[in-house]
Design a protein around this motif. Structure first.
Motif, short mmCIF file in Angstrom:
data_model
loop_
_atom_site.label_atom_id
_atom_site.label_comp_id
_atom_site.label_asym_id
_atom_site.label_seq_id
_atom_site.Cartn_x
_atom_site.Cartn_y
_atom_site.Cartn_z
N UNK A 229 -5.72 85.64 46.87
CA UNK A 229 -6.83 85.93 46.55
C UNK A 229 -7.96 84.08 46.03
N UNK A 230 -7.26 83.24 45.28
CA UNK A 230 -8.10 82.65 45.42
C UNK A 230 -8.72 81.55 46.22
N UNK A 231 -9.92 81.04 46.40
CA UNK A 231 -12.01 81.10 46.87
C UNK A 231 -11.31 79.37 46.80
N UNK A 232 -11.70 78.98 48.13
CA UNK A 232 -11.86 77.62 47.87
C UNK A 232 -13.50 76.83 47.17
N UNK A 234 -14.08 78.36 44.15
CA UNK A 234 -13.32 78.64 42.14
C UNK A 234 -13.50 80.13 42.17
N UNK A 235 -13.39 80.73 43.47
CA UNK A 235 -14.08 82.03 42.76
C UNK A 235 -13.25 82.78 42.19
N UNK A 236 -12.19 82.62 42.85
CA UNK A 236 -11.04 83.89 43.17
C UNK A 236 -10.65 84.62 42.39
N UNK A 237 -9.15 85.06 42.01
CA UNK A 237 -8.78 85.37 41.29
C UNK A 237 -6.95 84.78 41.39
N UNK A 238 -5.56 84.32 40.78
CA UNK A 238 -6.41 85.33 39.43
C UNK A 238 -6.51 84.03 38.64
N UNK A 239 -6.16 82.62 38.37
CA UNK A 239 -6.82 81.36 38.12
C UNK A 239 -7.88 80.39 38.24
N UNK A 240 -8.86 81.26 39.25
CA UNK A 240 -9.47 80.71 39.50
C UNK A 240 -10.05 78.89 40.40
N UNK A 241 -8.68 79.11 40.71
CA UNK A 241 -8.98 77.01 40.76
C UNK A 241 -9.85 77.19 42.24
N UNK A 242 -9.86 75.58 43.03
CA UNK A 242 -10.34 75.05 43.58
C UNK A 242 -9.44 75.03 45.13
N UNK A 243 -10.03 74.47 45.84
CA UNK A 243 -9.50 74.32 47.16
C UNK A 243 -8.38 73.41 47.21
#
Length: 354
Positions: A229-232, A234-243
């Motif tokens: 569920x992370x997104x390119x 950085x608006x995903x979860x659980x960590x909000x990491x980028x692509x």
């Protein structure tokens, strides 16, 4: 990127357009002299497409020398039986893990290998997926379908056979943690409250921890469970990491996960058509998903819907005869003897798949 060498591609031949027949399959992309992309590889020809190629001055194309059923060596019925068996294996695996039982990654690998072995041809796969959706509960069919969509995407990206197997395994296990989410939240028909959504989001970490019960499971597959569920942006979860912090397998499964969810009936939301799903990906997906993988997925998956029967907003029954590679959300539909280009004739739209 390592290429697969274990799958022998079907032979192809160059033929005159005047000699093409409905049902033959394009063996290469078709592009005009002006650089207009008309037809992606693996598209099944029909009368409309053949006429369009003629109208654009295409005189010859490459087609596969045998039809896809012969190439794959397996009938639709046999594929359906094989997929039903695989789905049952997925259910057993997920049941065992949900109950806290330790299993070996080899048990999952056997199912992944079986799915891959029965999926040499992409044609017929979607029909099987849709039939299984009707016959079994969402929890299990979703994991199975995501594994299938992930497998196809990995093939289209040119990944090696070993990598494709890892993607299938990741698809099977990606939602493992939902087994520990309270059923009143998991099966709620209305919109989740903020506290409920926060609970739901924990399924990624829960699943990652549950995957410790799978001896020998690869780290990159476990990362898919944790980060799908992370997104390119950085608006995903659980960590909000980028692509650049998201593994390739995770990017593939993320797209497969969302696509299957949107085209499936869920307790809180009815499915939408694949064409509406294409539109959603085109409008909001560019920021969320890896662009190359998303375009590869959409341009290839669209081929599945050639020949699909649809119900129009007018109540009429139509047949999808062409999907523009640059805009598959707006196909050409044949209604009786009329061809309706949905990108031009705005009074028509597709309401439902049959």
């Amino acid at each position: 990127m390592e290429k697969s060498t274990s799958m022998i591609p079907p032979t192809k031949k160059l033929v005159n357009i005047s000699d093409c027949c409905e049902g033959q399959i394009a063996a290469e992309d078709v592009i005009t002299n002006r650089g207009v992309f008309l037809l992606p590889q693996n598209t099944m020809l029909n009368a409309y497409i053949i006429n369009q190629l003629i109208n654009h001055g295409i005189s010859q194309i490459y087609i596969y020398s045998e039809d896809e059923k012969q190439v794959s060596g397996i009938s639709t019925q046999e594929l359906m039986e094989a997929y039903s068996k695989s789905l049952n294996s997925v259910k057993i695996i997920l049941h065992h893990l949900a109950s806290g039982k330790k299993i070996s990654h080899q048990e999952i690998a056997q199912t992944s290998n079986f799915i891959l072995a029965k999926s040499e041809s992409p044609f017929g796969v979607l029909k099987c997926i849709n039939e299984l959706k009707k016959a079994d509960e969402y929890t299990y069919t979703h994991s199975f379908n995501v594994a299938i969509y992930g497998m196809l995407t990995a093939k289209w990206l040119g990944l090696s056979t070993e990598q494709i197997r890892h993607v299938i395994t990741a698809g099977i296990l990606h939602d493992l943690g939902k087994a520990r989410i309270p059923s009143n939240i998991l099966n709620k028909k209305g919109k989740l409250l903020p506290d409920e959504f926060n609970c739901m989001k924990k399924h990624t970490i829960i699943g990652y921890n549950m995957s410790k019960n799978i001896t020998g499971l690869r780290h990159d597959v476990r990362q898919v469970i944790l980060m799908h569920h992370e997104r390119e942006d950085g608006k995903g979860y659980p960590f909000g990491v980028k692509g650049n912090k998201i593994h390739l397998y995770t990017k593939i499964i993320s797209i497969s996960d969302v696509y299957d969810a949107m085209t499936s009936d869920r307790v809180y939301k009815k499915r939408i058509t694949p064409f509406d799903t294409f539109r959603e990906f085109q409008s909001v997906g560019l920021g969320h998903f890896d662009t190359k993988i998303m375009i590869t997925f959409l341009s290839n998956i669209a081929n599945y819907y050639l020949g699909a029967k649809v119900i129009m907003n007018t109540g009429q029954i139509g047949e999808v005869v062409y999907l523009p590679p640059h805009n598959p959300s707006m196909p050409v539909v044949r209604i009786d003897s009329n061809y309706i280009d949905l990108n031009i004739d705005k009074k028509y739209c597709i309401k439902e798949m049959i």
